[in-house]
Design a protein around this motif. Structure first.
Motif, PDB file in Angstrom:
ATOM      1  N   GLY A  10     -41.521  13.148  11.160  1.00 45.27           N
ATOM      2  CA  GLY A  10     -41.233  11.738  10.747  1.00 45.27           C
ATOM      3  C   GLY A  10     -39.771  11.365  11.017  1.00 45.27           C
ATOM      4  O   GLY A  10     -39.058  12.401  11.497  1.00 45.27           O
ATOM      5  N   PHE A  11     -39.260  10.534  10.336  1.00 44.41           N
ATOM      6  CA  PHE A  11     -37.925   9.956  10.504  1.00 44.41           C
ATOM      7  C   PHE A  11     -36.770  11.043  10.072  1.00 44.41           C
ATOM      8  O   PHE A  11     -36.956  11.911   9.199  1.00 44.41           O
ATOM      9  N   CYS A  12     -35.875  11.058  11.220  1.00 45.90           N
ATOM     10  CA  CYS A  12     -34.680  11.898  10.968  1.00 45.90           C
ATOM     11  C   CYS A  12     -33.520  10.933  10.309  1.00 45.90           C
ATOM     12  O   CYS A  12     -33.703   9.637  10.386  1.00 45.90           O
ATOM     13  N   ALA A  13     -32.365  11.547  10.326  1.00 44.60           N
ATOM     14  CA  ALA A  13     -31.335  10.767   9.577  1.00 44.60           C
ATOM     15  C   ALA A  13     -30.825   9.713  10.568  1.00 44.60           C
ATOM     16  O   ALA A  13     -30.340   8.728  10.312  1.00 44.60           O
ATOM     17  N   GLY A  14     -30.855   9.973  11.839  1.00 49.50           N
ATOM     18  CA  GLY A  14     -30.496   9.342  12.773  1.00 49.50           C
ATOM     19  C   GLY A  14     -31.113   7.809  13.000  1.00 49.50           C
ATOM     20  O   GLY A  14     -30.782   6.700  13.234  1.00 49.50           O
ATOM     21  N   VAL A  15     -32.579   8.080  12.787  1.00 52.30           N
ATOM     22  CA  VAL A  15     -33.550   7.032  12.778  1.00 52.30           C
ATOM     23  C   VAL A  15     -33.432   6.121  11.496  1.00 52.30           C
ATOM     24  O   VAL A  15     -33.421   4.946  11.563  1.00 52.30           O
ATOM     25  N   ILE A  16     -33.316   6.998  10.184  1.00 53.47           N
ATOM     26  CA  ILE A  16     -33.243   6.193   9.294  1.00 53.47           C
ATOM     27  C   ILE A  16     -31.935   5.165   9.274  1.00 53.47           C
ATOM     28  O   ILE A  16     -31.934   4.195   8.964  1.00 53.47           O
ATOM     29  N   ARG A  17     -30.671   5.694   9.914  1.00 50.25           N
ATOM     30  CA  ARG A  17     -29.489   5.089   9.819  1.00 50.25           C
ATOM     31  C   ARG A  17     -29.847   3.738  10.822  1.00 50.25           C
ATOM     32  O   ARG A  17     -29.302   2.557  10.315  1.00 50.25           O
ATOM     33  N   ALA A  18     -30.388   3.723  11.920  1.00 47.49           N
ATOM     34  CA  ALA A  18     -30.751   2.858  12.870  1.00 47.49           C
ATOM     35  C   ALA A  18     -31.578   1.667  12.250  1.00 47.49           C
ATOM     36  O   ALA A  18     -31.201   0.769  12.420  1.00 47.49           O
ATOM     37  N   VAL A  19     -32.670   2.155  11.337  1.00 51.10           N
ATOM     38  CA  VAL A  19     -33.669   0.950  10.971  1.00 51.10           C
ATOM     39  C   VAL A  19     -32.884   0.348   9.963  1.00 51.10           C
ATOM     40  O   VAL A  19     -32.954  -0.734   9.785  1.00 51.10           O
ATOM     41  N   ASN A  42     -40.757   3.381  18.870  1.00 46.15           N
ATOM     42  CA  ASN A  42     -41.857   3.327  17.876  1.00 46.15           C
ATOM     43  C   ASN A  42     -42.313   1.977  17.853  1.00 46.15           C
ATOM     44  O   ASN A  42     -41.694   0.963  17.276  1.00 46.15           O
ATOM     45  N   GLN A  43     -43.457   1.533  18.188  1.00 44.19           N
ATOM     46  CA  GLN A  43     -44.034   0.097  18.315  1.00 44.19           C
ATOM     47  C   GLN A  43     -44.282  -0.401  16.843  1.00 44.19           C
ATOM     48  O   GLN A  43     -43.934  -1.435  16.633  1.00 44.19           O
ATOM     49  N   HIS A  44     -44.540   0.405  15.811  1.00 46.61           N
ATOM     50  CA  HIS A  44     -44.492  -0.366  14.429  1.00 46.61           C
ATOM     51  C   HIS A  44     -43.323  -0.545  13.930  1.00 46.61           C
ATOM     52  O   HIS A  44     -43.326  -1.574  13.192  1.00 46.61           O
ATOM     53  N   VAL A  45     -42.520   0.459  14.038  1.00 52.47           N
ATOM     54  CA  VAL A  45     -41.115   0.109  13.666  1.00 52.47           C
ATOM     55  C   VAL A  45     -40.490  -1.142  14.263  1.00 52.47           C
ATOM     56  O   VAL A  45     -39.866  -1.986  13.400  1.00 52.47           O
ATOM     57  N   VAL A  46     -40.460  -1.147  15.381  1.00 52.06           N
ATOM     58  CA  VAL A  46     -40.009  -2.381  16.230  1.00 52.06           C
ATOM     59  C   VAL A  46     -40.608  -3.735  15.704  1.00 52.06           C
ATOM     60  O   VAL A  46     -39.999  -4.746  15.582  1.00 52.06           O
ATOM     61  N   GLN A  47     -42.135  -3.783  15.486  1.00 53.07           N
ATOM     62  CA  GLN A  47     -42.761  -4.831  14.983  1.00 53.07           C
ATOM     63  C   GLN A  47     -42.281  -5.141  13.660  1.00 53.07           C
ATOM     64  O   GLN A  47     -42.277  -6.454  13.592  1.00 53.07           O
ATOM     65  N   ASP A  48     -42.297  -4.241  12.816  1.00 52.86           N
ATOM     66  CA  ASP A  48     -42.006  -4.666  11.522  1.00 52.86           C
ATOM     67  C   ASP A  48     -40.504  -5.405  11.332  1.00 52.86           C
ATOM     68  O   ASP A  48     -40.302  -6.212  10.886  1.00 52.86           O
ATOM     69  N   LEU A  49     -39.603  -4.703  12.225  1.00 57.63           N
ATOM     70  CA  LEU A  49     -38.371  -5.497  12.308  1.00 57.63           C
ATOM     71  C   LEU A  49     -38.258  -6.813  13.254  1.00 57.63           C
ATOM     72  O   LEU A  49     -37.593  -7.709  12.825  1.00 57.63           O
ATOM     73  N   THR A 267     -41.199   8.105  13.851  1.00 56.06           N
ATOM     74  CA  THR A 267     -42.163   7.714  13.299  1.00 56.06           C
ATOM     75  C   THR A 267     -42.415   7.711  11.619  1.00 56.06           C
ATOM     76  O   THR A 267     -42.057   8.540  11.237  1.00 56.06           O
ATOM     77  N   PRO A 268     -42.629   6.521  11.143  1.00 61.60           N
ATOM     78  CA  PRO A 268     -42.638   6.047   9.741  1.00 61.60           C
ATOM     79  C   PRO A 268     -43.709   7.079   9.040  1.00 61.60           C
ATOM     80  O   PRO A 268     -44.910   7.125   9.847  1.00 61.60           O
ATOM     81  N   GLU A 269     -43.597   7.313   7.791  1.00 67.12           N
ATOM     82  CA  GLU A 269     -44.662   8.046   7.013  1.00 67.12           C
ATOM     83  C   GLU A 269     -46.034   7.475   6.925  1.00 67.12           C
ATOM     84  O   GLU A 269     -46.966   7.894   6.733  1.00 67.12           O
ATOM     85  N   ALA A 270     -45.759   6.014   6.962  1.00 73.64           N
ATOM     86  CA  ALA A 270     -46.886   5.031   6.767  1.00 73.64           C
ATOM     87  C   ALA A 270     -47.946   5.205   7.938  1.00 73.64           C
ATOM     88  O   ALA A 270     -49.130   5.371   7.690  1.00 73.64           O
ATOM     89  N   MET A 271     -47.562   5.577   9.375  1.00 72.08           N
ATOM     90  CA  MET A 271     -48.356   6.137  10.308  1.00 72.08           C
ATOM     91  C   MET A 271     -49.056   7.357   9.918  1.00 72.08           C
ATOM     92  O   MET A 271     -50.210   7.366  10.305  1.00 72.08           O
TER      93      MET A 271
END
Length: 309
Positions: A10-19, A42-49, A267-271
């Motif tokens: 799942g999420f790495c530091a770069g993705v955590i920073r971007a989100v 990731n479509q779920h991350v994009v839709q959430d934002l 990919t978020p852990e929720a998935m």
């Protein structure tokens, strides 16, 4: 059914920073904020934002003058940066610092007079952005056939750089082939490939030794997720790339007694939880975590944002 969860996943530091960049921008400046390209694949991350007020665009022409604008984790070329300044956009740059490192490497090689070779997928946003950051011609290669087709003279000053999200093994084999053809070529160690990509690839190889089938949770647009699926297949373990629990098919597990689960770096852990919930509706689960490397990397937020207390 035995379930083995890869570690890390799942999420790495770069993705955590971007989100977090998008979320904090919405909190501090209010909606809408504009994001050039999907912030991560990731479509779920994009839709959430999107639900929170982010507007995703492909071109800066779609953004009103002076608006808060975020560059995705994949990075952008100098022409995009120049256009943003010309439009007076308030830019927050969420480019992963490891991608920025590749940009710097490429610029330094070009400034020293080297012909730069970029190992990567030519249509990937990271590669497009990297090409736009190097003020000199760059040759992009992805296969051994493309290495064999290179026509540089032996006395050409050559240097290579790599897309951060490729398979470590694939990149290593291409680098070794380049070195055999051009012994004087220089470039970074393959360990410069993103630490998170390497860790997840190592974990999926270990996972394949313990399970009958592997599920990789991620987007088909995500290079690192696709690579995880490919690594499992190459290890001889049936593997499926899925977006969420809705993609799971019961027939994949006929005559199987164990399932390995991993997730791409975007990919978020929720998935992962969503997939586990789906599997629980099919059969009782016995869940264990695969021992693996713990990650404690943290990247500073872009200038212009205030971190949460």
């Amino acid at each position: 059914m035995k379930i083995v969860l890869a570690q890390p996943r799942g999420f790495c530091a770069g993705v955590i920073r971007a989100v977090e960049t998008v979320e904090l921008a919405l909190e501090q400046f209010g909606a809408p904020v504009y994001v050039r390209h999907e912030i991560v694949h990731n479509q779920h991350v994009v839709q959430d934002l999107r639900d929170k007020g982010a507007l995703f665009v492909e071109e800066l022409d779609e953004i009103p003058r002076s608006a808060v604008t975020i560059f995705s984790a994949h990075g952008v070329g100098k022409d995009v940066e120049d256009q943003a300044r010309h439009q007076g956009l308030q830019v927050l740059d969420a480019t992963c610092p490891l991608v920025s490192k590749v940009h710097n490497q490429g610029r330094q090689y070009a400034a020293r007079g080297y012909q730069v070779i970029l190992i990567g997928e030519p249509d990937h946003p990271e590669v497009i952005g990297t090409l736009g950051q190097i003020p000199a011609p760059v040759v992009v290669i992805r296969t051994e056939a493309q290495v064999a087709a290179l026509t540089f003279a032996q006395d050409t000053s050559l240097a290579y750089i790599t897309q951060t999200t490729l398979s470590v093994d694939d990149t290593h084999s291409l680098v070794e082939m380049l070195k055999r053809r051009y012994p004087k070529i220089i470039g970074p160690d393959t360990r410069d490939i993103c630490y998170a990509v390497q860790n997840r690839q190592t974990a999926v190889r270990e996972l394949c030794r313990k399970v009958d089938v592997v599920l990789v949770i991620g987007s088909p647009k995500s290079a690192n997720s696709v690579t995880l699926r490919d690594i499992a297949e190459e290890a001889g373990t049936p593997s499926y790339l899925i977006a969420d629990g809705g993609s799971v098919r019961r027939g994949w597990f006929d005559d199987k007694s164990s399932i390995g689960i991993t997730a791409g770096a975007s990919t978020p852990e929720a998935m992962v939880e969503d997939v586990l919930d789906t599997l629980k509706r099919i059969f009782p689960l016995e869940i264990e975590n695969l021992p693996g490397r713990e990650e404690h990397v943290h990247f500073r937020l872009p200038d212009g944002l205030i971190a949460r207390q």
